[in-house]
Scaffold this motif. Sequence first.
Motif, PDB file in Angstrom:
ATOM      1  N   THR A 147       0.816  -1.214   0.000  1.00 18.73           N
ATOM      2  CA  THR A 147       0.000   0.000   0.000  1.00 18.73           C
ATOM      3  C   THR A 147       0.847   1.260   0.000  1.00 18.73           C
ATOM      4  N   ARG A 148       2.149   1.110   0.233  1.00 23.40           N
ATOM      5  CA  ARG A 148       3.075   2.247   0.224  1.00 23.40           C
ATOM      6  C   ARG A 148       4.180   1.985  -0.796  1.00 23.40           C
ATOM      7  N   GLU A 149       4.774   3.059  -1.281  1.00 25.13           N
ATOM      8  CA  GLU A 149       5.846   2.940  -2.271  1.00 25.13           C
ATOM      9  C   GLU A 149       7.014   2.113  -1.745  1.00 25.13           C
ATOM     10  N   ASP A 150       7.340   2.260  -0.454  1.00 23.25           N
ATOM     11  CA  ASP A 150       8.488   1.550   0.106  1.00 23.25           C
ATOM     12  C   ASP A 150       8.099   0.263   0.821  1.00 23.25           C
ATOM     13  N   ASP A 151       6.899  -0.232   0.560  1.00 23.99           N
ATOM     14  CA  ASP A 151       6.439  -1.486   1.150  1.00 23.99           C
ATOM     15  C   ASP A 151       7.011  -2.631   0.317  1.00 23.99           C
ATOM     16  N   GLY A 152       8.157  -3.133   0.751  1.00 24.76           N
ATOM     17  CA  GLY A 152       8.817  -4.181  -0.008  1.00 24.76           C
ATOM     18  C   GLY A 152      10.165  -4.522   0.584  1.00 24.76           C
ATOM     19  N   TYR A 153      11.004  -5.134  -0.224  1.00 25.21           N
ATOM     20  CA  TYR A 153      12.268  -5.676   0.235  1.00 25.21           C
ATOM     21  C   TYR A 153      13.411  -5.182  -0.660  1.00 25.21           C
ATOM     22  N   LEU A 154      14.588  -5.064  -0.066  1.00 19.44           N
ATOM     23  CA  LEU A 154      15.817  -4.837  -0.829  1.00 19.44           C
ATOM     24  C   LEU A 154      16.650  -6.109  -0.766  1.00 19.44           C
ATOM     25  N   LEU A 155      17.103  -6.563  -1.925  1.00 21.57           N
ATOM     26  CA  LEU A 155      17.950  -7.750  -2.000  1.00 21.57           C
ATOM     27  C   LEU A 155      19.354  -7.312  -2.385  1.00 21.57           C
ATOM     28  N   THR A 156      20.334  -7.675  -1.584  1.00 23.51           N
ATOM     29  CA  THR A 156      21.713  -7.300  -1.872  1.00 23.51           C
ATOM     30  C   THR A 156      22.647  -8.447  -1.482  1.00 23.51           C
ATOM     31  N   VAL A 157      23.612  -8.738  -2.336  1.00 18.29           N
ATOM     32  CA  VAL A 157      24.598  -9.787  -2.089  1.00 18.29           C
ATOM     33  C   VAL A 157      25.857  -9.141  -1.520  1.00 18.29           C
ATOM     34  N   THR A 158      26.296  -9.605  -0.371  1.00 16.59           N
ATOM     35  CA  THR A 158      27.479  -9.040   0.264  1.00 16.59           C
ATOM     36  C   THR A 158      28.712  -9.890  -0.026  1.00 16.59           C
ATOM     37  N   SER A 159      29.838  -9.190  -0.174  1.00 18.31           N
ATOM     38  CA  SER A 159      31.149  -9.842  -0.257  1.00 18.31           C
ATOM     39  C   SER A 159      31.884  -9.513   1.036  1.00 18.31           C
ATOM     40  N   ASP A 160      32.227 -10.530   1.815  1.00 17.58           N
ATOM     41  CA  ASP A 160      32.855 -10.358   3.123  1.00 17.58           C
ATOM     42  C   ASP A 160      34.277 -10.901   3.058  1.00 17.58           C
ATOM     43  N   LEU A 161      35.252  -9.992   3.072  1.00 23.51           N
ATOM     44  CA  LEU A 161      36.645 -10.412   2.945  1.00 23.51           C
ATOM     45  C   LEU A 161      37.146 -11.097   4.210  1.00 23.51           C
ATOM     46  N   HIS A 162      36.592 -10.749   5.374  1.00 24.64           N
ATOM     47  CA  HIS A 162      37.046 -11.376   6.613  1.00 24.64           C
ATOM     48  C   HIS A 162      36.677 -12.849   6.654  1.00 24.64           C
ATOM     49  N   ARG A 163      35.479 -13.172   6.179  1.00 19.44           N
ATOM     50  CA  ARG A 163      35.024 -14.574   6.200  1.00 19.44           C
ATOM     51  C   ARG A 163      35.296 -15.280   4.882  1.00 19.44           C
ATOM     52  N   ASP A 164      35.762 -14.529   3.864  1.00 18.12           N
ATOM     53  CA  ASP A 164      35.906 -15.064   2.511  1.00 18.12           C
ATOM     54  C   ASP A 164      34.613 -15.759   2.108  1.00 18.12           C
ATOM     55  N   ALA A 165      33.495 -15.034   2.293  1.00 16.73           N
ATOM     56  CA  ALA A 165      32.179 -15.624   2.072  1.00 16.73           C
ATOM     57  C   ALA A 165      31.215 -14.540   1.613  1.00 16.73           C
ATOM     58  N   SER A 166      30.057 -14.974   1.129  1.00 10.97           N
ATOM     59  CA  SER A 166      29.006 -14.052   0.698  1.00 10.97           C
ATOM     60  C   SER A 166      27.664 -14.494   1.244  1.00 10.97           C
ATOM     61  N   SER A 167      26.774 -13.509   1.367  1.00 11.77           N
ATOM     62  CA  SER A 167      25.405 -13.775   1.801  1.00 11.77           C
ATOM     63  C   SER A 167      24.458 -12.934   0.967  1.00 11.77           C
ATOM     64  N   LEU A 168      23.224 -13.390   0.847  1.00  9.98           N
ATOM     65  CA  LEU A 168      22.152 -12.573   0.292  1.00  9.98           C
ATOM     66  C   LEU A 168      21.339 -12.039   1.456  1.00  9.98           C
ATOM     67  N   LEU A 169      21.296 -10.708   1.589  1.00  6.62           N
ATOM     68  CA  LEU A 169      20.512 -10.075   2.640  1.00  6.62           C
ATOM     69  C   LEU A 169      19.153  -9.674   2.083  1.00  6.62           C
ATOM     70  N   VAL A 170      18.107  -9.963   2.834  1.00  6.82           N
ATOM     71  CA  VAL A 170      16.761  -9.492   2.530  1.00  6.82           C
ATOM     72  C   VAL A 170      16.444  -8.410   3.549  1.00  6.82           C
ATOM     73  N   LEU A 171      16.357  -7.159   3.099  1.00  6.21           N
ATOM     74  CA  LEU A 171      16.190  -6.008   3.982  1.00  6.21           C
ATOM     75  C   LEU A 171      14.795  -5.421   3.844  1.00  6.21           C
ATOM     76  N   ASP A 172      14.336  -4.773   4.906  1.00  3.24           N
ATOM     77  CA  ASP A 172      13.084  -4.032   4.869  1.00  3.24           C
ATOM     78  C   ASP A 172      13.345  -2.717   4.146  1.00  3.24           C
ATOM     79  N   ALA A 173      12.771  -2.539   2.956  1.00  2.00           N
ATOM     80  CA  ALA A 173      13.015  -1.332   2.171  1.00  2.00           C
ATOM     81  C   ALA A 173      12.463  -0.081   2.837  1.00  2.00           C
TER      82      ALA A 173
END
Length: 451
Positions: A393-419
């Motif tokens: 019902t609102r313009e920002d009612d949704g999700y942000l999807l972003t893939v992180t590159s983490d050099l400390h863990r030498d790993a990546s994750s997909l974050l699902v954020l509240d937009a």
Amino acid sequence: MDTKPYLTGHYTPVVDEATSFDLTVEGKLPPELSGQLVRNGHNPKPGITPTHWWKGSGMVHGIRLRDGHAEWYRNRWVRTPALDGAPYLTERGPDYSASTAGTHIVEHAGRLLALCEANYPFELTRELETVGGYDFSGRLTTAMTAHPKQDPVTGELHFFGSSPVPPFLTYHVAAADGEIVLSEQVPGASAALKHDFAITENHVVFLEMSVTFDHTETSGIPYRWSDDIAPRLGVMPRGAGGAARIRWYAIEPGQALHFANAYEDAQGRIVIEGPTVDREGWKLSWNWWAGNGGPRHSEPITRSVNHRWTVDPATGTVVESPCDDLNVEFPTINEDLLGREHRYQYAIAFPDDRGGNHGVVRYDRRDGTRQILDVGAGVLPSEAVFVPATGATREDDGYLLTVTSDLHRDASSLLVLDAGDLHRDPIATIRLPRRVTAGIHGSWIPDEQIA
């Protein structure tokens, strides 16, 4: 020997293709997220050192979500002739099939298309295997921008082909069913770099700024900043015959690679926004991209701040102003508002001379505020892709999807954020089976849009 910055750190290429199933999910994935996040970027094969970041072969990464589960991750090189060394320039001219296909990936009319602005698109299957070059059944005879715009109301795909030689600019429209229904050369266009463009409800907007074709550039990407050209902004009506009626407006020096959006306001003015660099910012950024050892910042994006152009056709003037002082790139919006006035805008923040970490940014254009999600030292998020919530019902009612590159863990994750609120903890975190090379652009492809 100077190490190429685009082959190190977050940008270190992965050396193979992989497929993993049943990924670990922390938190709870919204069950309405049914589809796949696909993301493209430059990833040269082992043993290959391109002369410029943009010349690395394209590799697509995909994460498949369904019914609250992360079903699979896979990565694949886009198998174009260039992946095996075929040259772009031949004795017959440019070979539009010899593409890196490493800039963006979009869906239109059921086809998944990997894009690079100097070439034809390359079609992929939903499992990211390469089908082959796609020229819209022979109707596309120019290159295709990596930043087409799909009108959320009509379903039309607007795009262009640019060239360093005449015709410099050709505008195309493909109908919702994928057939090209309009192609027009734009008179008066120049060889200035046009990486992105914008559409409004009634207009198409091109910016020819301070970077232009220069055959003396030695990095392999023949473009360079020039103080001798007059930057300008072109506004043309949408539809047949619009190119012949383009109107050019003088603007200040600078260079924008990406635009968040454009729209017509209540006064009939045309408003365009996007991150823009000055001369010094371009030089520092280019030296990183070209890896030529010249003065450069430690980040690929330098002195890039969100900028606004307001065009008044009645007076023939353009008012320009910075919108913010944060070093950002990769702007995104809720694309249901593409070409129409939007309130919320997102971007990725990069450290600057003041220091800081990378982050995801949320702008509220109405009240002028911003939120920044600091992802932590040694972590780089990818372009934040907006996905509307079911029944929003609102313009920002949704999700942000972003893939992180983490050099400390030498790993990546997909974050699902509240937009709507970046101060909240991630709604879900999907652990990926490997560290994913930092990329360029991507898209969320709902299940119903993939053939």
